[in-house]
Design an enzyme around this catalytic site. Structure first.
Site, PDB file in Angstrom:
ATOM      1  N   HIS A  72      13.025 -73.289 -68.779  1.00  0.00           N
ATOM      2  CA  HIS A  72      13.272 -74.738 -68.815  1.00  0.00           C
ATOM      3  C   HIS A  72      14.764 -75.013 -69.033  1.00  0.00           C
ATOM      4  O   HIS A  72      15.517 -74.155 -69.506  1.00  0.00           O
ATOM      5  CB  HIS A  72      12.452 -75.396 -69.928  1.00  0.00           C
ATOM      6  N   ASP A 354      12.434 -68.684 -72.582  1.00  0.00           N
ATOM      7  CA  ASP A 354      13.235 -67.456 -72.744  1.00  0.00           C
ATOM      8  C   ASP A 354      12.340 -66.275 -73.116  1.00  0.00           C
ATOM      9  O   ASP A 354      12.573 -65.148 -72.680  1.00  0.00           O
ATOM     10  CB  ASP A 354      14.351 -67.654 -73.788  1.00  0.00           C
TER      11      ASP A 354
END
Length: 453
Positions: A72, A354
């Site tokens: 994102h 992540d």
């Protein structure tokens, strides 16, 4: 012709006077990490146009499928530093405010009409774009939206305009879209798709919900994965305890804020400080003093040292192999079906975090890659050899850089072959078989249950 005298060259080809300059000192220390530079890379502020290697191949190769895994975009922190004012960041989308994008205004209008979209379960209740005047925790910012509008535009120029991967009459069956249940991942996916698709039609958008951040779907039961993750967390703790500079900084920051050091550490201050840094907002102050750049640098440097040790110690790598196998297996199965000529999704988008992207990079052996920045993208391209149509190859790109031959399964092939990409079967063999060799196993199920010797 002017003959210019040169110094004599010895048999080994070295000029004797300049040997010191040519021969590197083998005992030199590795270059010091610059935490401020690395933090700027992580922020990924949209400024200059990005160069990318996506879509590059010999003219007789045909692009048949693209699978993209993204992190994102820029978000508001997930944690707050206790007893300080939260960073004052506006999550309303304003095309007149920087950073912006030529299609931001049209994106906002289009997102407000999204009732026709097919959204799995809880996704349908999430907002299509950020809209709070003071960002909520973890909310995508305008910077995050713009990062993915740019990603989509860049991929469109290559895959749609140049390679015609999707035509104007594309159908929903040609796409596979999946996101975790966070508004920031859904909104990032929509921003990328808006500028990528030939025509963004809500009726053709079918977004699937993935409840697991490692996208393990129905294959999440893996005791040894959890074991290696716990071992990795112990390693992290041990490294932190040994770092005296870090401890002093935490003590100093805790005094400024007026809380116990342990409580400050638990609030994960780097997450919050990165937001101040990326948005160029002054670090927080109290009556006792201010958190400053010196605090930030020490914590960020420790984070970078932790990443380096993580690569060396291999516990994270073992975790990564087991964590990412379900997702990589799904990717490989799809690529195989497409290579066999079965109609499959030609464009796949996984919108993730992540903690999704980092283990995938580690499992593939791409050790030189930086920790996933905001709006990072990992792309798998499938190509058909026009001269030998039954032969298929893959390219893997990370943030526009070709990392195919950094992968553990294609390093050796590169040394022996003139082909500019990796045979699909190399990737298939890695995912179906070679991923488990380090566990002395032949299957995911077995590797998940076999205790290390």
């Amino acid at each position: 012709v002017h003959l210019i005298p040169v110094n004599p060259i010895r048999e080994n080809g070295l000029n004797p006077k300049s040997r010191k300059r040519i021969m590197p000192d083998l005992l030199t220390e590795p270059p010091a990490i610059d935490p401020v530079y690395e933090a700027h890379v992580y922020c990924n502020i949209p400024t200059i146009a990005e160069r990318s290697m996506e879509g590059h191949a010999p003219h007789y190769f045909k692009l048949v499928s693209v699978q993209v895994l993204i992190r994102h975009g820029d978000r508001y922190p997930l944690y707050a530093i206790p007893k300080t004012k939260r960073p004052d960041i506006d999550c309303m989308l304003l095309p007149s405010r920087k950073p912006s994008h030529p299609q931001l205004e049209a994106f906002i209008k289009h997102m407000s009409k999204g009732s026709a979209a097919q959204m799995d379960g809880s996704l349908s209740s999430l907002p299509r774009y950020p809209s709070h005047s003071l960002c909520e925790m973890g909310e995508l910012t305008q910077t995050g939206v713009v990062q993915h509008l740019r990603n989509g535009q860049l991929l469109r120029e290559i895959y749609i305009n140049k390679h015609k991967l999707l035509l104007s009459d594309w159908t929903s069956k040609q796409l596979y879209l999946e996101t975790t249940g966070k508004s920031r991942t859904l909104q990032s996916a929509l921003a990328l798709l808006y500028t990528f698709l030939p025509d963004f039609d809500w009726k053709k958008i079918n977004m699937r919900h993935q409840w697991s951040t490692i996208f393990c779907s129905g294959s999440c039961d893996c005791p040894m994965r959890n074991h290696y993750l716990e071992e990795e967390q112990r390693r992290q703790y041990s490294l932190r305890v040994k770092n005296n500079d870090l401890e002093k900084i935490y003590v100093d920051m805790a005094k400024i804020v007026g809380i116990p050091t342990r409580q400050l550490r638990a609030s994960n201050p780097i997450d919050s400080l990165l937001c101040y840094f990326c948005h160029n907002v002054s670090f927080p102050c109290t009556k006792t003093g201010c958190i400053g750049m010196d605090h930030f640098k020490v914590i960020k440097r420790h984070q970078l040292e932790d990443e380096r040790e993580r690569q060396e110690k291999k516990l994270y790598f073992l975790y990564a192999l087991l964590a990412t196998h379900p997702l990589l297996n799904q990717t490989v199965n799809r690529l195989q079906r497409i290579a066999e000529g079965k109609k499959e999704e030609v464009f796949v988008l996984y919108s993730a975090h992540d903690v999704t992207l980092s283990p995938v990079l580690s499992a593939l052996g791409i050790t030189e890659a930086r920790f996933p920045r905001f709006a990072a993208r990992l792309v798998f391209e499938l190509w058909q050899d026009g001269k030998r149509p039954k032969e298929h190859f893959i390219r893997i790109l990370y943030n526009g850089a070709d990392v195919t031959f950094q992968t553990s399964f294609c390093k050796d092939f590169y040394k022996r072959s003139s082909k500019p990409m990796c045979p699909l079967e190399k990737f298939v063999n890695f995912v179906k078989r070679d991923m488990f060799l380090v566990f002395n196993s032949t299957s995911y199920y077995d590797a998940c249950r076999r205790r290390p010797l």
